[in-house]
Scaffold this motif. Structure first.
Motif, mmCIF file in Angstrom:
data_model
loop_
_atom_site.group_PDB
_atom_site.id
_atom_site.type_symbol
_atom_site.label_atom_id
_atom_site.label_comp_id
_atom_site.label_asym_id
_atom_site.label_seq_id
_atom_site.Cartn_x
_atom_site.Cartn_y
_atom_site.Cartn_z
ATOM 1 N N ALA A 84 -41.535 110.989 101.971
ATOM 2 C CA ALA A 84 -40.896 111.999 102.810
ATOM 3 C C ALA A 84 -39.637 112.539 102.134
ATOM 4 N N LYS A 85 -38.860 111.663 101.524
ATOM 5 C CA LYS A 85 -37.657 112.113 100.822
ATOM 6 C C LYS A 85 -38.028 112.988 99.633
ATOM 7 N N ALA A 86 -39.148 112.667 98.965
ATOM 8 C CA ALA A 86 -39.607 113.502 97.856
ATOM 9 C C ALA A 86 -40.042 114.881 98.344
ATOM 10 N N ALA A 87 -40.515 114.954 99.591
ATOM 11 C CA ALA A 87 -40.924 116.232 100.174
ATOM 12 C C ALA A 87 -39.746 116.977 100.782
ATOM 13 N N GLY A 88 -38.559 116.380 100.731
ATOM 14 C CA GLY A 88 -37.371 117.051 101.236
ATOM 15 C C GLY A 88 -37.081 116.790 102.702
ATOM 16 N N VAL A 89 -37.632 115.731 103.255
ATOM 17 C CA VAL A 89 -37.425 115.405 104.665
ATOM 18 C C VAL A 89 -36.424 114.257 104.765
ATOM 19 N N PHE A 101 -43.508 99.360 120.866
ATOM 20 C CA PHE A 101 -42.594 99.255 119.725
ATOM 21 C C PHE A 101 -42.221 97.799 119.487
ATOM 22 N N HIS A 102 -43.103 97.057 118.884
ATOM 23 C CA HIS A 102 -42.819 95.694 118.441
ATOM 24 C C HIS A 102 -43.849 95.323 117.393
ATOM 25 N N GLY A 103 -43.596 94.253 116.670
ATOM 26 C CA GLY A 103 -44.541 93.786 115.658
ATOM 27 C C GLY A 103 -44.680 94.743 114.503
ATOM 28 N N LYS A 104 -45.906 95.204 114.278
ATOM 29 C CA LYS A 104 -46.197 96.053 113.117
ATOM 30 C C LYS A 104 -45.512 97.402 113.199
ATOM 31 N N VAL A 105 -45.480 97.988 114.382
ATOM 32 C CA VAL A 105 -44.849 99.301 114.546
ATOM 33 C C VAL A 105 -43.348 99.190 114.286
ATOM 34 N N LYS A 106 -42.720 98.144 114.785
ATOM 35 C CA LYS A 106 -41.290 97.932 114.568
ATOM 36 C C LYS A 106 -40.999 97.653 113.092
ATOM 37 N N ALA A 107 -41.849 96.873 112.432
ATOM 38 C CA ALA A 107 -41.655 96.578 111.010
ATOM 39 C C ALA A 107 -41.749 97.849 110.177
ATOM 40 N N LEU A 108 -42.700 98.723 110.502
ATOM 41 C CA LEU A 108 -42.854 99.991 109.792
ATOM 42 C C LEU A 108 -41.618 100.859 110.002
ATOM 43 N N ALA A 109 -41.136 100.947 111.234
ATOM 44 C CA ALA A 109 -39.966 101.771 111.533
ATOM 45 C C ALA A 109 -38.719 101.246 110.828
ATOM 46 N N ASP A 110 -38.516 99.942 110.843
ATOM 47 C CA ASP A 110 -37.345 99.359 110.185
ATOM 48 C C ASP A 110 -37.372 99.600 108.682
ATOM 49 N N ALA A 111 -38.549 99.468 108.067
ATOM 50 C CA ALA A 111 -38.670 99.697 106.627
ATOM 51 C C ALA A 111 -38.427 101.168 106.286
ATOM 52 N N ALA A 112 -38.877 102.076 107.148
ATOM 53 C CA ALA A 112 -38.639 103.501 106.911
ATOM 54 C C ALA A 112 -37.154 103.825 107.035
ATOM 55 N N ARG A 113 -36.471 103.194 107.981
ATOM 56 C CA ARG A 113 -35.025 103.402 108.126
ATOM 57 C C ARG A 113 -34.289 102.870 106.904
ATOM 58 N N GLU A 114 -34.690 101.710 106.417
ATOM 59 C CA GLU A 114 -34.065 101.141 105.219
ATOM 60 C C GLU A 114 -34.316 102.027 103.995
ATOM 61 N N GLY A 115 -35.470 102.725 103.994
ATOM 62 C CA GLY A 115 -35.792 103.622 102.892
ATOM 63 C C GLY A 115 -35.024 104.920 102.924
ATOM 64 N N GLY A 116 -34.285 105.176 104.019
ATOM 65 C CA GLY A 116 -33.438 106.372 104.054
ATOM 66 C C GLY A 116 -33.819 107.411 105.089
ATOM 67 N N LEU A 117 -34.893 107.224 105.821
ATOM 68 C CA LEU A 117 -35.245 108.192 106.870
ATOM 69 C C LEU A 117 -34.348 107.949 108.086
ATOM 70 N N LYS A 118 -33.962 109.035 108.744
ATOM 71 C CA LYS A 118 -33.129 108.920 109.938
ATOM 72 C C LYS A 118 -33.956 109.332 111.153
ATOM 73 N N PHE A 119 -34.001 108.428 112.136
ATOM 74 C CA PHE A 119 -34.626 108.743 113.426
ATOM 75 C C PHE A 119 -34.106 107.820 114.487
#
Length: 119
Positions: A84-89, A101-119
């Motif tokens: 997403a960051k490479a696409a300019g988002v 929002f727990h388990g796998k969905v929460k793990a995916l969201a936390d990793a995306a936040r650590e990667g720099g996405l803001k939501f």
């Protein structure tokens, strides 16, 4: 009369999607789908109707084919953040669909936040 499990899922999914439409302000939507064997995520621009970035456990180069666990979800989250960051988002709205929002969905969201996405 009790509703079926699929009907309850659809009601939750539409409720989440309608709330996101109201607060999105033109930001792309990061949509998640979790099947029994795989995890899929897309960053979608709803105004233009195009897919900006995507990642799933079905991609051979990630080496996660057929894995649907918390570790795989975290790897997919960091991958989608990079793409997403490479696409300019930078900012997205998080569409969890009808999934809780727990388990796998929460793990995916936390990793995306650590990667720099803001939501």
């Amino acid at each position: 009369m009790a509703l079926k499990k699929q009907e309850l899922f659809q009601k939750r999914r539409l409720r989440v999607r309608n709330k996101l439409r109201a607060m999105s302000n033109g930001r792309p939507r990061m949509s998640i789908h979790r099947s029994s064997k795989n995890i899929f995520v897309q960053v979608i621009d709803d105004l233009k109707g195009v897919d900006l970035a995507s990642a799933s456990t079905l991609e051979k180069d990630l080496g996660l084919i057929g894995k649907n666990n918390v570790e795989a979800a975290a790897k997919i989250g960091s991958t989608i953040a990079e793409r997403a960051k490479a696409a300019g988002v930078e900012e997205v709205v998080f569409d969890r669909g009808g999934f809780i929002f727990h388990g796998k969905v929460k793990a995916l969201a936390d990793a995306a936040r650590e990667g720099g996405l803001k939501f």
